[in-house]
Write a protein that holds these residues in place. Structure first.
Motif, PDB file in Angstrom:
ATOM      1  N   THR A 105     -14.559  39.437  -8.064  1.00 47.17           N
ATOM      2  CA  THR A 105     -14.065  40.567  -7.286  1.00 47.17           C
ATOM      3  C   THR A 105     -13.139  40.058  -6.192  1.00 47.17           C
ATOM      4  OG1 THR A 105     -15.831  40.595  -5.619  1.00 47.17           O
ATOM      5  CG2 THR A 105     -16.212  41.852  -7.646  1.00 47.17           C
ATOM      6  N   ILE A 106     -12.271  40.955  -5.728  1.00 46.40           N
ATOM      7  CA  ILE A 106     -11.400  40.665  -4.594  1.00 46.40           C
ATOM      8  C   ILE A 106     -11.316  41.934  -3.761  1.00 46.40           C
ATOM      9  CG2 ILE A 106      -9.284  41.284  -5.857  1.00 46.40           C
ATOM     10  CD1 ILE A 106      -7.827  39.087  -4.266  1.00 46.40           C
ATOM     11  N   THR A 107     -11.305  41.786  -2.439  1.00 47.05           N
ATOM     12  CA  THR A 107     -11.190  42.922  -1.535  1.00 47.05           C
ATOM     13  C   THR A 107      -9.910  42.782  -0.728  1.00 47.05           C
ATOM     14  OG1 THR A 107     -13.596  43.139  -1.391  1.00 47.05           O
ATOM     15  CG2 THR A 107     -12.296  44.208   0.320  1.00 47.05           C
ATOM     16  N   VAL A 108      -9.105  43.847  -0.712  1.00 50.05           N
ATOM     17  CA  VAL A 108      -7.784  43.780  -0.093  1.00 50.05           C
ATOM     18  C   VAL A 108      -7.533  45.037   0.723  1.00 50.05           C
ATOM     19  CG1 VAL A 108      -6.892  42.414  -2.025  1.00 50.05           C
ATOM     20  CG2 VAL A 108      -6.574  44.901  -2.031  1.00 50.05           C
ATOM     21  N   GLN A 109      -6.553  44.937   1.627  1.00 53.73           N
ATOM     22  CA  GLN A 109      -6.050  46.114   2.308  1.00 53.73           C
ATOM     23  C   GLN A 109      -5.106  46.882   1.377  1.00 53.73           C
ATOM     24  OE1 GLN A 109      -4.537  44.313   6.049  1.00 53.73           O
ATOM     25  NE2 GLN A 109      -6.108  45.525   7.092  1.00 53.73           N
ATOM     26  N   PRO A 110      -4.832  48.150   1.656  1.00 44.80           N
ATOM     27  CA  PRO A 110      -4.096  48.974   0.701  1.00 44.80           C
ATOM     28  C   PRO A 110      -2.627  48.635   0.542  1.00 44.80           C
ATOM     29  CG  PRO A 110      -4.463  50.195   2.728  1.00 44.80           C
ATOM     30  CD  PRO A 110      -5.273  48.939   2.833  1.00 44.80           C
ATOM     31  N   GLY A 111      -2.026  47.957   1.533  1.00 44.63           N
ATOM     32  CA  GLY A 111      -0.609  47.622   1.429  1.00 44.63           C
ATOM     33  C   GLY A 111      -0.315  46.382   0.618  1.00 44.63           C
ATOM     34  N   VAL A 112      -1.353  45.694   0.135  1.00 44.36           N
ATOM     35  CA  VAL A 112      -1.153  44.517  -0.718  1.00 44.36           C
ATOM     36  C   VAL A 112      -0.558  44.972  -2.049  1.00 44.36           C
ATOM     37  CG1 VAL A 112      -2.309  42.628  -1.935  1.00 44.36           C
ATOM     38  CG2 VAL A 112      -3.053  43.270   0.366  1.00 44.36           C
ATOM     39  N   VAL A 113       0.531  44.336  -2.471  1.00 48.44           N
ATOM     40  CA  VAL A 113       1.120  44.690  -3.760  1.00 48.44           C
ATOM     41  C   VAL A 113       0.403  43.929  -4.872  1.00 48.44           C
ATOM     42  CG1 VAL A 113       3.373  45.317  -2.820  1.00 48.44           C
ATOM     43  CG2 VAL A 113       2.933  42.940  -3.496  1.00 48.44           C
ATOM     44  N   ARG A 114       0.514  44.454  -6.090  1.00 46.78           N
ATOM     45  CA  ARG A 114      -0.281  43.899  -7.188  1.00 46.78           C
ATOM     46  C   ARG A 114       0.064  42.441  -7.477  1.00 46.78           C
ATOM     47  NH1 ARG A 114       2.444  43.369 -11.838  1.00 46.78           N
ATOM     48  NH2 ARG A 114       4.489  44.360 -11.977  1.00 46.78           N
ATOM     49  N   THR A 115       1.350  42.040  -7.341  1.00 44.07           N
ATOM     50  CA  THR A 115       1.699  40.647  -7.610  1.00 44.07           C
ATOM     51  C   THR A 115       1.088  39.711  -6.566  1.00 44.07           C
ATOM     52  OG1 THR A 115       3.803  41.012  -6.447  1.00 44.07           O
ATOM     53  CG2 THR A 115       3.826  41.174  -8.861  1.00 44.07           C
ATOM     54  N   ALA A 116       0.922  40.200  -5.340  1.00 49.34           N
ATOM     55  CA  ALA A 116       0.303  39.379  -4.296  1.00 49.34           C
ATOM     56  C   ALA A 116      -1.167  39.126  -4.601  1.00 49.34           C
ATOM     57  CB  ALA A 116       0.460  40.052  -2.938  1.00 49.34           C
ATOM     58  N   VAL A 117      -1.836  40.087  -5.245  1.00 53.35           N
ATOM     59  CA  VAL A 117      -3.229  39.884  -5.641  1.00 53.35           C
ATOM     60  C   VAL A 117      -3.329  38.678  -6.570  1.00 53.35           C
ATOM     61  CG1 VAL A 117      -5.182  40.858  -6.895  1.00 53.35           C
ATOM     62  CG2 VAL A 117      -3.863  42.302  -5.333  1.00 53.35           C
ATOM     63  N   ASN A 118      -2.465  38.631  -7.566  1.00 56.30           N
ATOM     64  CA  ASN A 118      -2.551  37.523  -8.528  1.00 56.30           C
ATOM     65  C   ASN A 118      -2.088  36.206  -7.930  1.00 56.30           C
ATOM     66  OD1 ASN A 118      -3.744  38.708 -10.852  1.00 56.30           O
ATOM     67  ND2 ASN A 118      -1.864  39.855 -11.191  1.00 56.30           N
ATOM     68  N   ARG A 119      -1.180  36.259  -6.960  1.00 59.04           N
ATOM     69  CA  ARG A 119      -0.824  35.004  -6.271  1.00 59.04           C
ATOM     70  C   ARG A 119      -2.021  34.462  -5.503  1.00 59.04           C
ATOM     71  NH1 ARG A 119       4.122  37.674  -5.205  1.00 59.04           N
ATOM     72  NH2 ARG A 119       3.445  38.192  -3.072  1.00 59.04           N
ATOM     73  N   ALA A 120      -2.813  35.347  -4.927  1.00 57.99           N
ATOM     74  CA  ALA A 120      -3.995  34.921  -4.171  1.00 57.99           C
ATOM     75  C   ALA A 120      -5.074  34.331  -5.067  1.00 57.99           C
ATOM     76  CB  ALA A 120      -4.558  36.106  -3.385  1.00 57.99           C
ATOM     77  N   LEU A 121      -4.973  34.606  -6.372  1.00 57.34           N
ATOM     78  CA  LEU A 121      -5.996  34.130  -7.307  1.00 57.34           C
ATOM     79  C   LEU A 121      -5.578  32.864  -8.051  1.00 57.34           C
ATOM     80  CD1 LEU A 121      -6.960  37.594  -8.820  1.00 57.34           C
ATOM     81  CD2 LEU A 121      -8.296  36.246  -7.195  1.00 57.34           C
ATOM     82  N   GLU A 122      -4.402  32.343  -7.760  1.00 56.37           N
ATOM     83  CA  GLU A 122      -3.919  31.156  -8.469  1.00 56.37           C
ATOM     84  C   GLU A 122      -4.897  29.994  -8.303  1.00 56.37           C
ATOM     85  OE1 GLU A 122       0.009  30.421  -7.064  1.00 56.37           O
ATOM     86  OE2 GLU A 122       0.902  32.109  -8.158  1.00 56.37           O
TER      87      GLU A 122
END
Length: 471
Positions: free
Chosen positions: A120-137
């Motif tokens: 799981t990952i928890t983010v603020q709403p302004g995070v764009v979808r590509t930034a989510v996957n960058r954070a998971l590298e």
């Protein structure tokens, strides 16, 4: 449906009390803007609506506390609040049809927690979808929901987005576990947990996902993650006509082949993409597919799909195995909207969005494509055909009433055909302004009354994104 030139698209905005603007300026300083260019940016989206009012002010939130204060101040003056993400809406969700305050969440971009062991990952709403996957590298995980545009996670929740990976990994409905939401009264609530399932009370998470900013302002999202596949391979296959391509996609799904992506482009769409992205794909109806799994599974899936495609007249089956080749193909597919604008300068795109049971998909597409061709209006067709969702893009000249009338007529016929075949008026874009009438046709008066009751209970003064979903 509300046409772009209808009276409902030109509602007079509610007056915003000067006392509210003064209170917002005191609380937010330079993060509350009344500059015309900023208001203009937040009063338009990618939809066909061009004559709606502008917000009286734009508030840039950076925290949940900011959202709470902005909503409480607006609620005290019974002034509309319209949540704003990346501005990529196609159905008029972001338009302040009754004026009010645009609440921009684009600066809420923190990755709050990554629980790799729980996926799981928890983010603020302004995070764009590509930034989510960058954070998971480097963690062996990814977030699969991919609507094409680099939309914000909050906006994707609000519209219940899906996209190219939905056939295997599901939509936002399946991939959102929990939310933090600010209510119309400025209270903070939490829905759901990081657990994979629950039977505790009403499912408020699913209520908020897809509510289009009308029931609450999403300020935190916990997402379900998936393991990165061991092997990935993409392929394209051309067909002599639309129907055999769609029949192939139907067969893939009905046989239970766990394909990750199964996208369709018609000949016009392929031509536009070739020009825009400098590709040389055969200018025929095309399936663009991707396979995930172990190396053995990917090879087996691909062989089976290649044989199915050949049975339906598919040819020019071409592989893209390197990450660079795959990225080039998928980038071209995601840029189809911009490719259409590039190859038809001066025109705008009216994009449709319907979804059908997979068994009725070919019937609807073939008939609708014939209507579009007979109209003489430039157009293209693309679809996430693995899950029955597709889009026509009609290219119209701004200010040309004949073009608008033709496009709206085609859209009416398309949606009514989809409803008659057991489908829905919107597979992923949402209702917004554009499909209010069709929602009533699809859901019926009883269901609309229940939706209105929920809205009234949660937002009694009607300040949250008014004028959307319902008349």
């Amino acid at each position: 449906m509300i046409a772009p030139d209808s009276p409902a698209a030109h509602q007079a905005p509610a007056d915003v009390p000067p006392a509210l603007l003064e209170a917002l300026a005191r609380r937010f300083g330079a993060r509350c803007s009344t500059v015309a260019s900023v208001r203009e940016q937040h009063g338009r989206d990618e939809s066909a609506f061009t004559h709606t009012p502008l917000p009286a002010a734009v508030v840039f939130a950076e925290s949940t506390a900011d959202v709470v204060d902005a909503v409480r101040l607006a609620a005290a003056h019974r002034t509309p609040v319209i949540p704003f993400g990346a501005g990529t809406s196609l159905e008029g969700h972001l338009l302040p049809v009754r004026g009010g305050i645009s609440l921009d969440l684009g600066r809420m971009t923190r990755i709050l927690a990554v629980h790799a062991e729980d996926m799981t990952i928890t983010v603020q709403p302004g995070v764009v979808r590509t930034a989510v996957n960058r954070a998971l590298e480097g963690r062996g995980l990814f977030f699969p929901v991919d609507p094409g545009a680099d939309a914000t996670i909050g906006g994707m929740c609000a519209t219940r987005a899906s996209g190219t990976n939905a056939v295997r990994y599901g939509t936002m409905r399946e991939n959102v576990l929990a939310l933090e939401v600010v209510t119309a009264r400025g209270e903070v609530i939490r829905t759901g947990t990081r657990a994979r399932k629950s039977s505790a009370g009403y499912d408020l998470t699913r209520l908020m996902v897809g509510s289009e900013g009308t029931l609450g302002v999403i300020t935190e999202v916990t997402l379900r993650l998936h393991p990165l596949p061991e092997a990935v391979s993409a392929a394209t296959c051309s067909f002599p006509a639309i129907e055999p391509a769609i029949r192939t996609a139907m067969a893939i799904v009905q046989l239970g082949i766990p394909i990750a992506r199964c996208e369709f482009l018609d000949a016009q769409g392929v031509r536009m993409v070739n020009v825009h992205s400098r590709l040389s794909l055969p200018e025929q109806p095309l399936l663009l597919m991707e396979f995930h799994g172990s190396a053995h599974e990917v090879e087996e899936q691909a062989r089976t799909v290649q044989a199915l495609a050949a049975e339906h007249g598919g040819e020019a089956f071409a592989w893209a195995t390197s990450p660079e080749e795959r990225a080039r193909l998928w980038t071209a597919r995601h840029n189809a909207y911009f490719a259409a604008l590039h190859t038809n300068p001066g025109r705008r795109v009216i994009s449709t969005d319907t979804c059908l049971p997979i068994s009725r998909l070919a019937d609807c597409l073939v008939a609708s494509a014939a209507e579009a061709e007979a109209s003489g209006l430039p157009h293209y067709l693309l679809g996430h055909v693995g899950d029955g969702n597709f889009h026509f893009g009609y290219l119209v000249r701004p200010g040309n009433e004949d073009d608008w009338r033709t496009a709206e007529g085609l859209n009416h016929a398309l949606v009514r055909r989809a409803l008659a075949l057991g489908g829905t008026c919107s597979g992923e874009h949402g209702i917004g302004l554009h499909k209010i009438g069709f929602l009533r046709e699809e859901a019926g008066d009883g269901a609309i009354a229940m939706m209105r009751a929920i809205k009234q209970a949660l937002d009694p003064d009607g300040i949250l994104n008014p004028g959307k979903i319902f008349e």
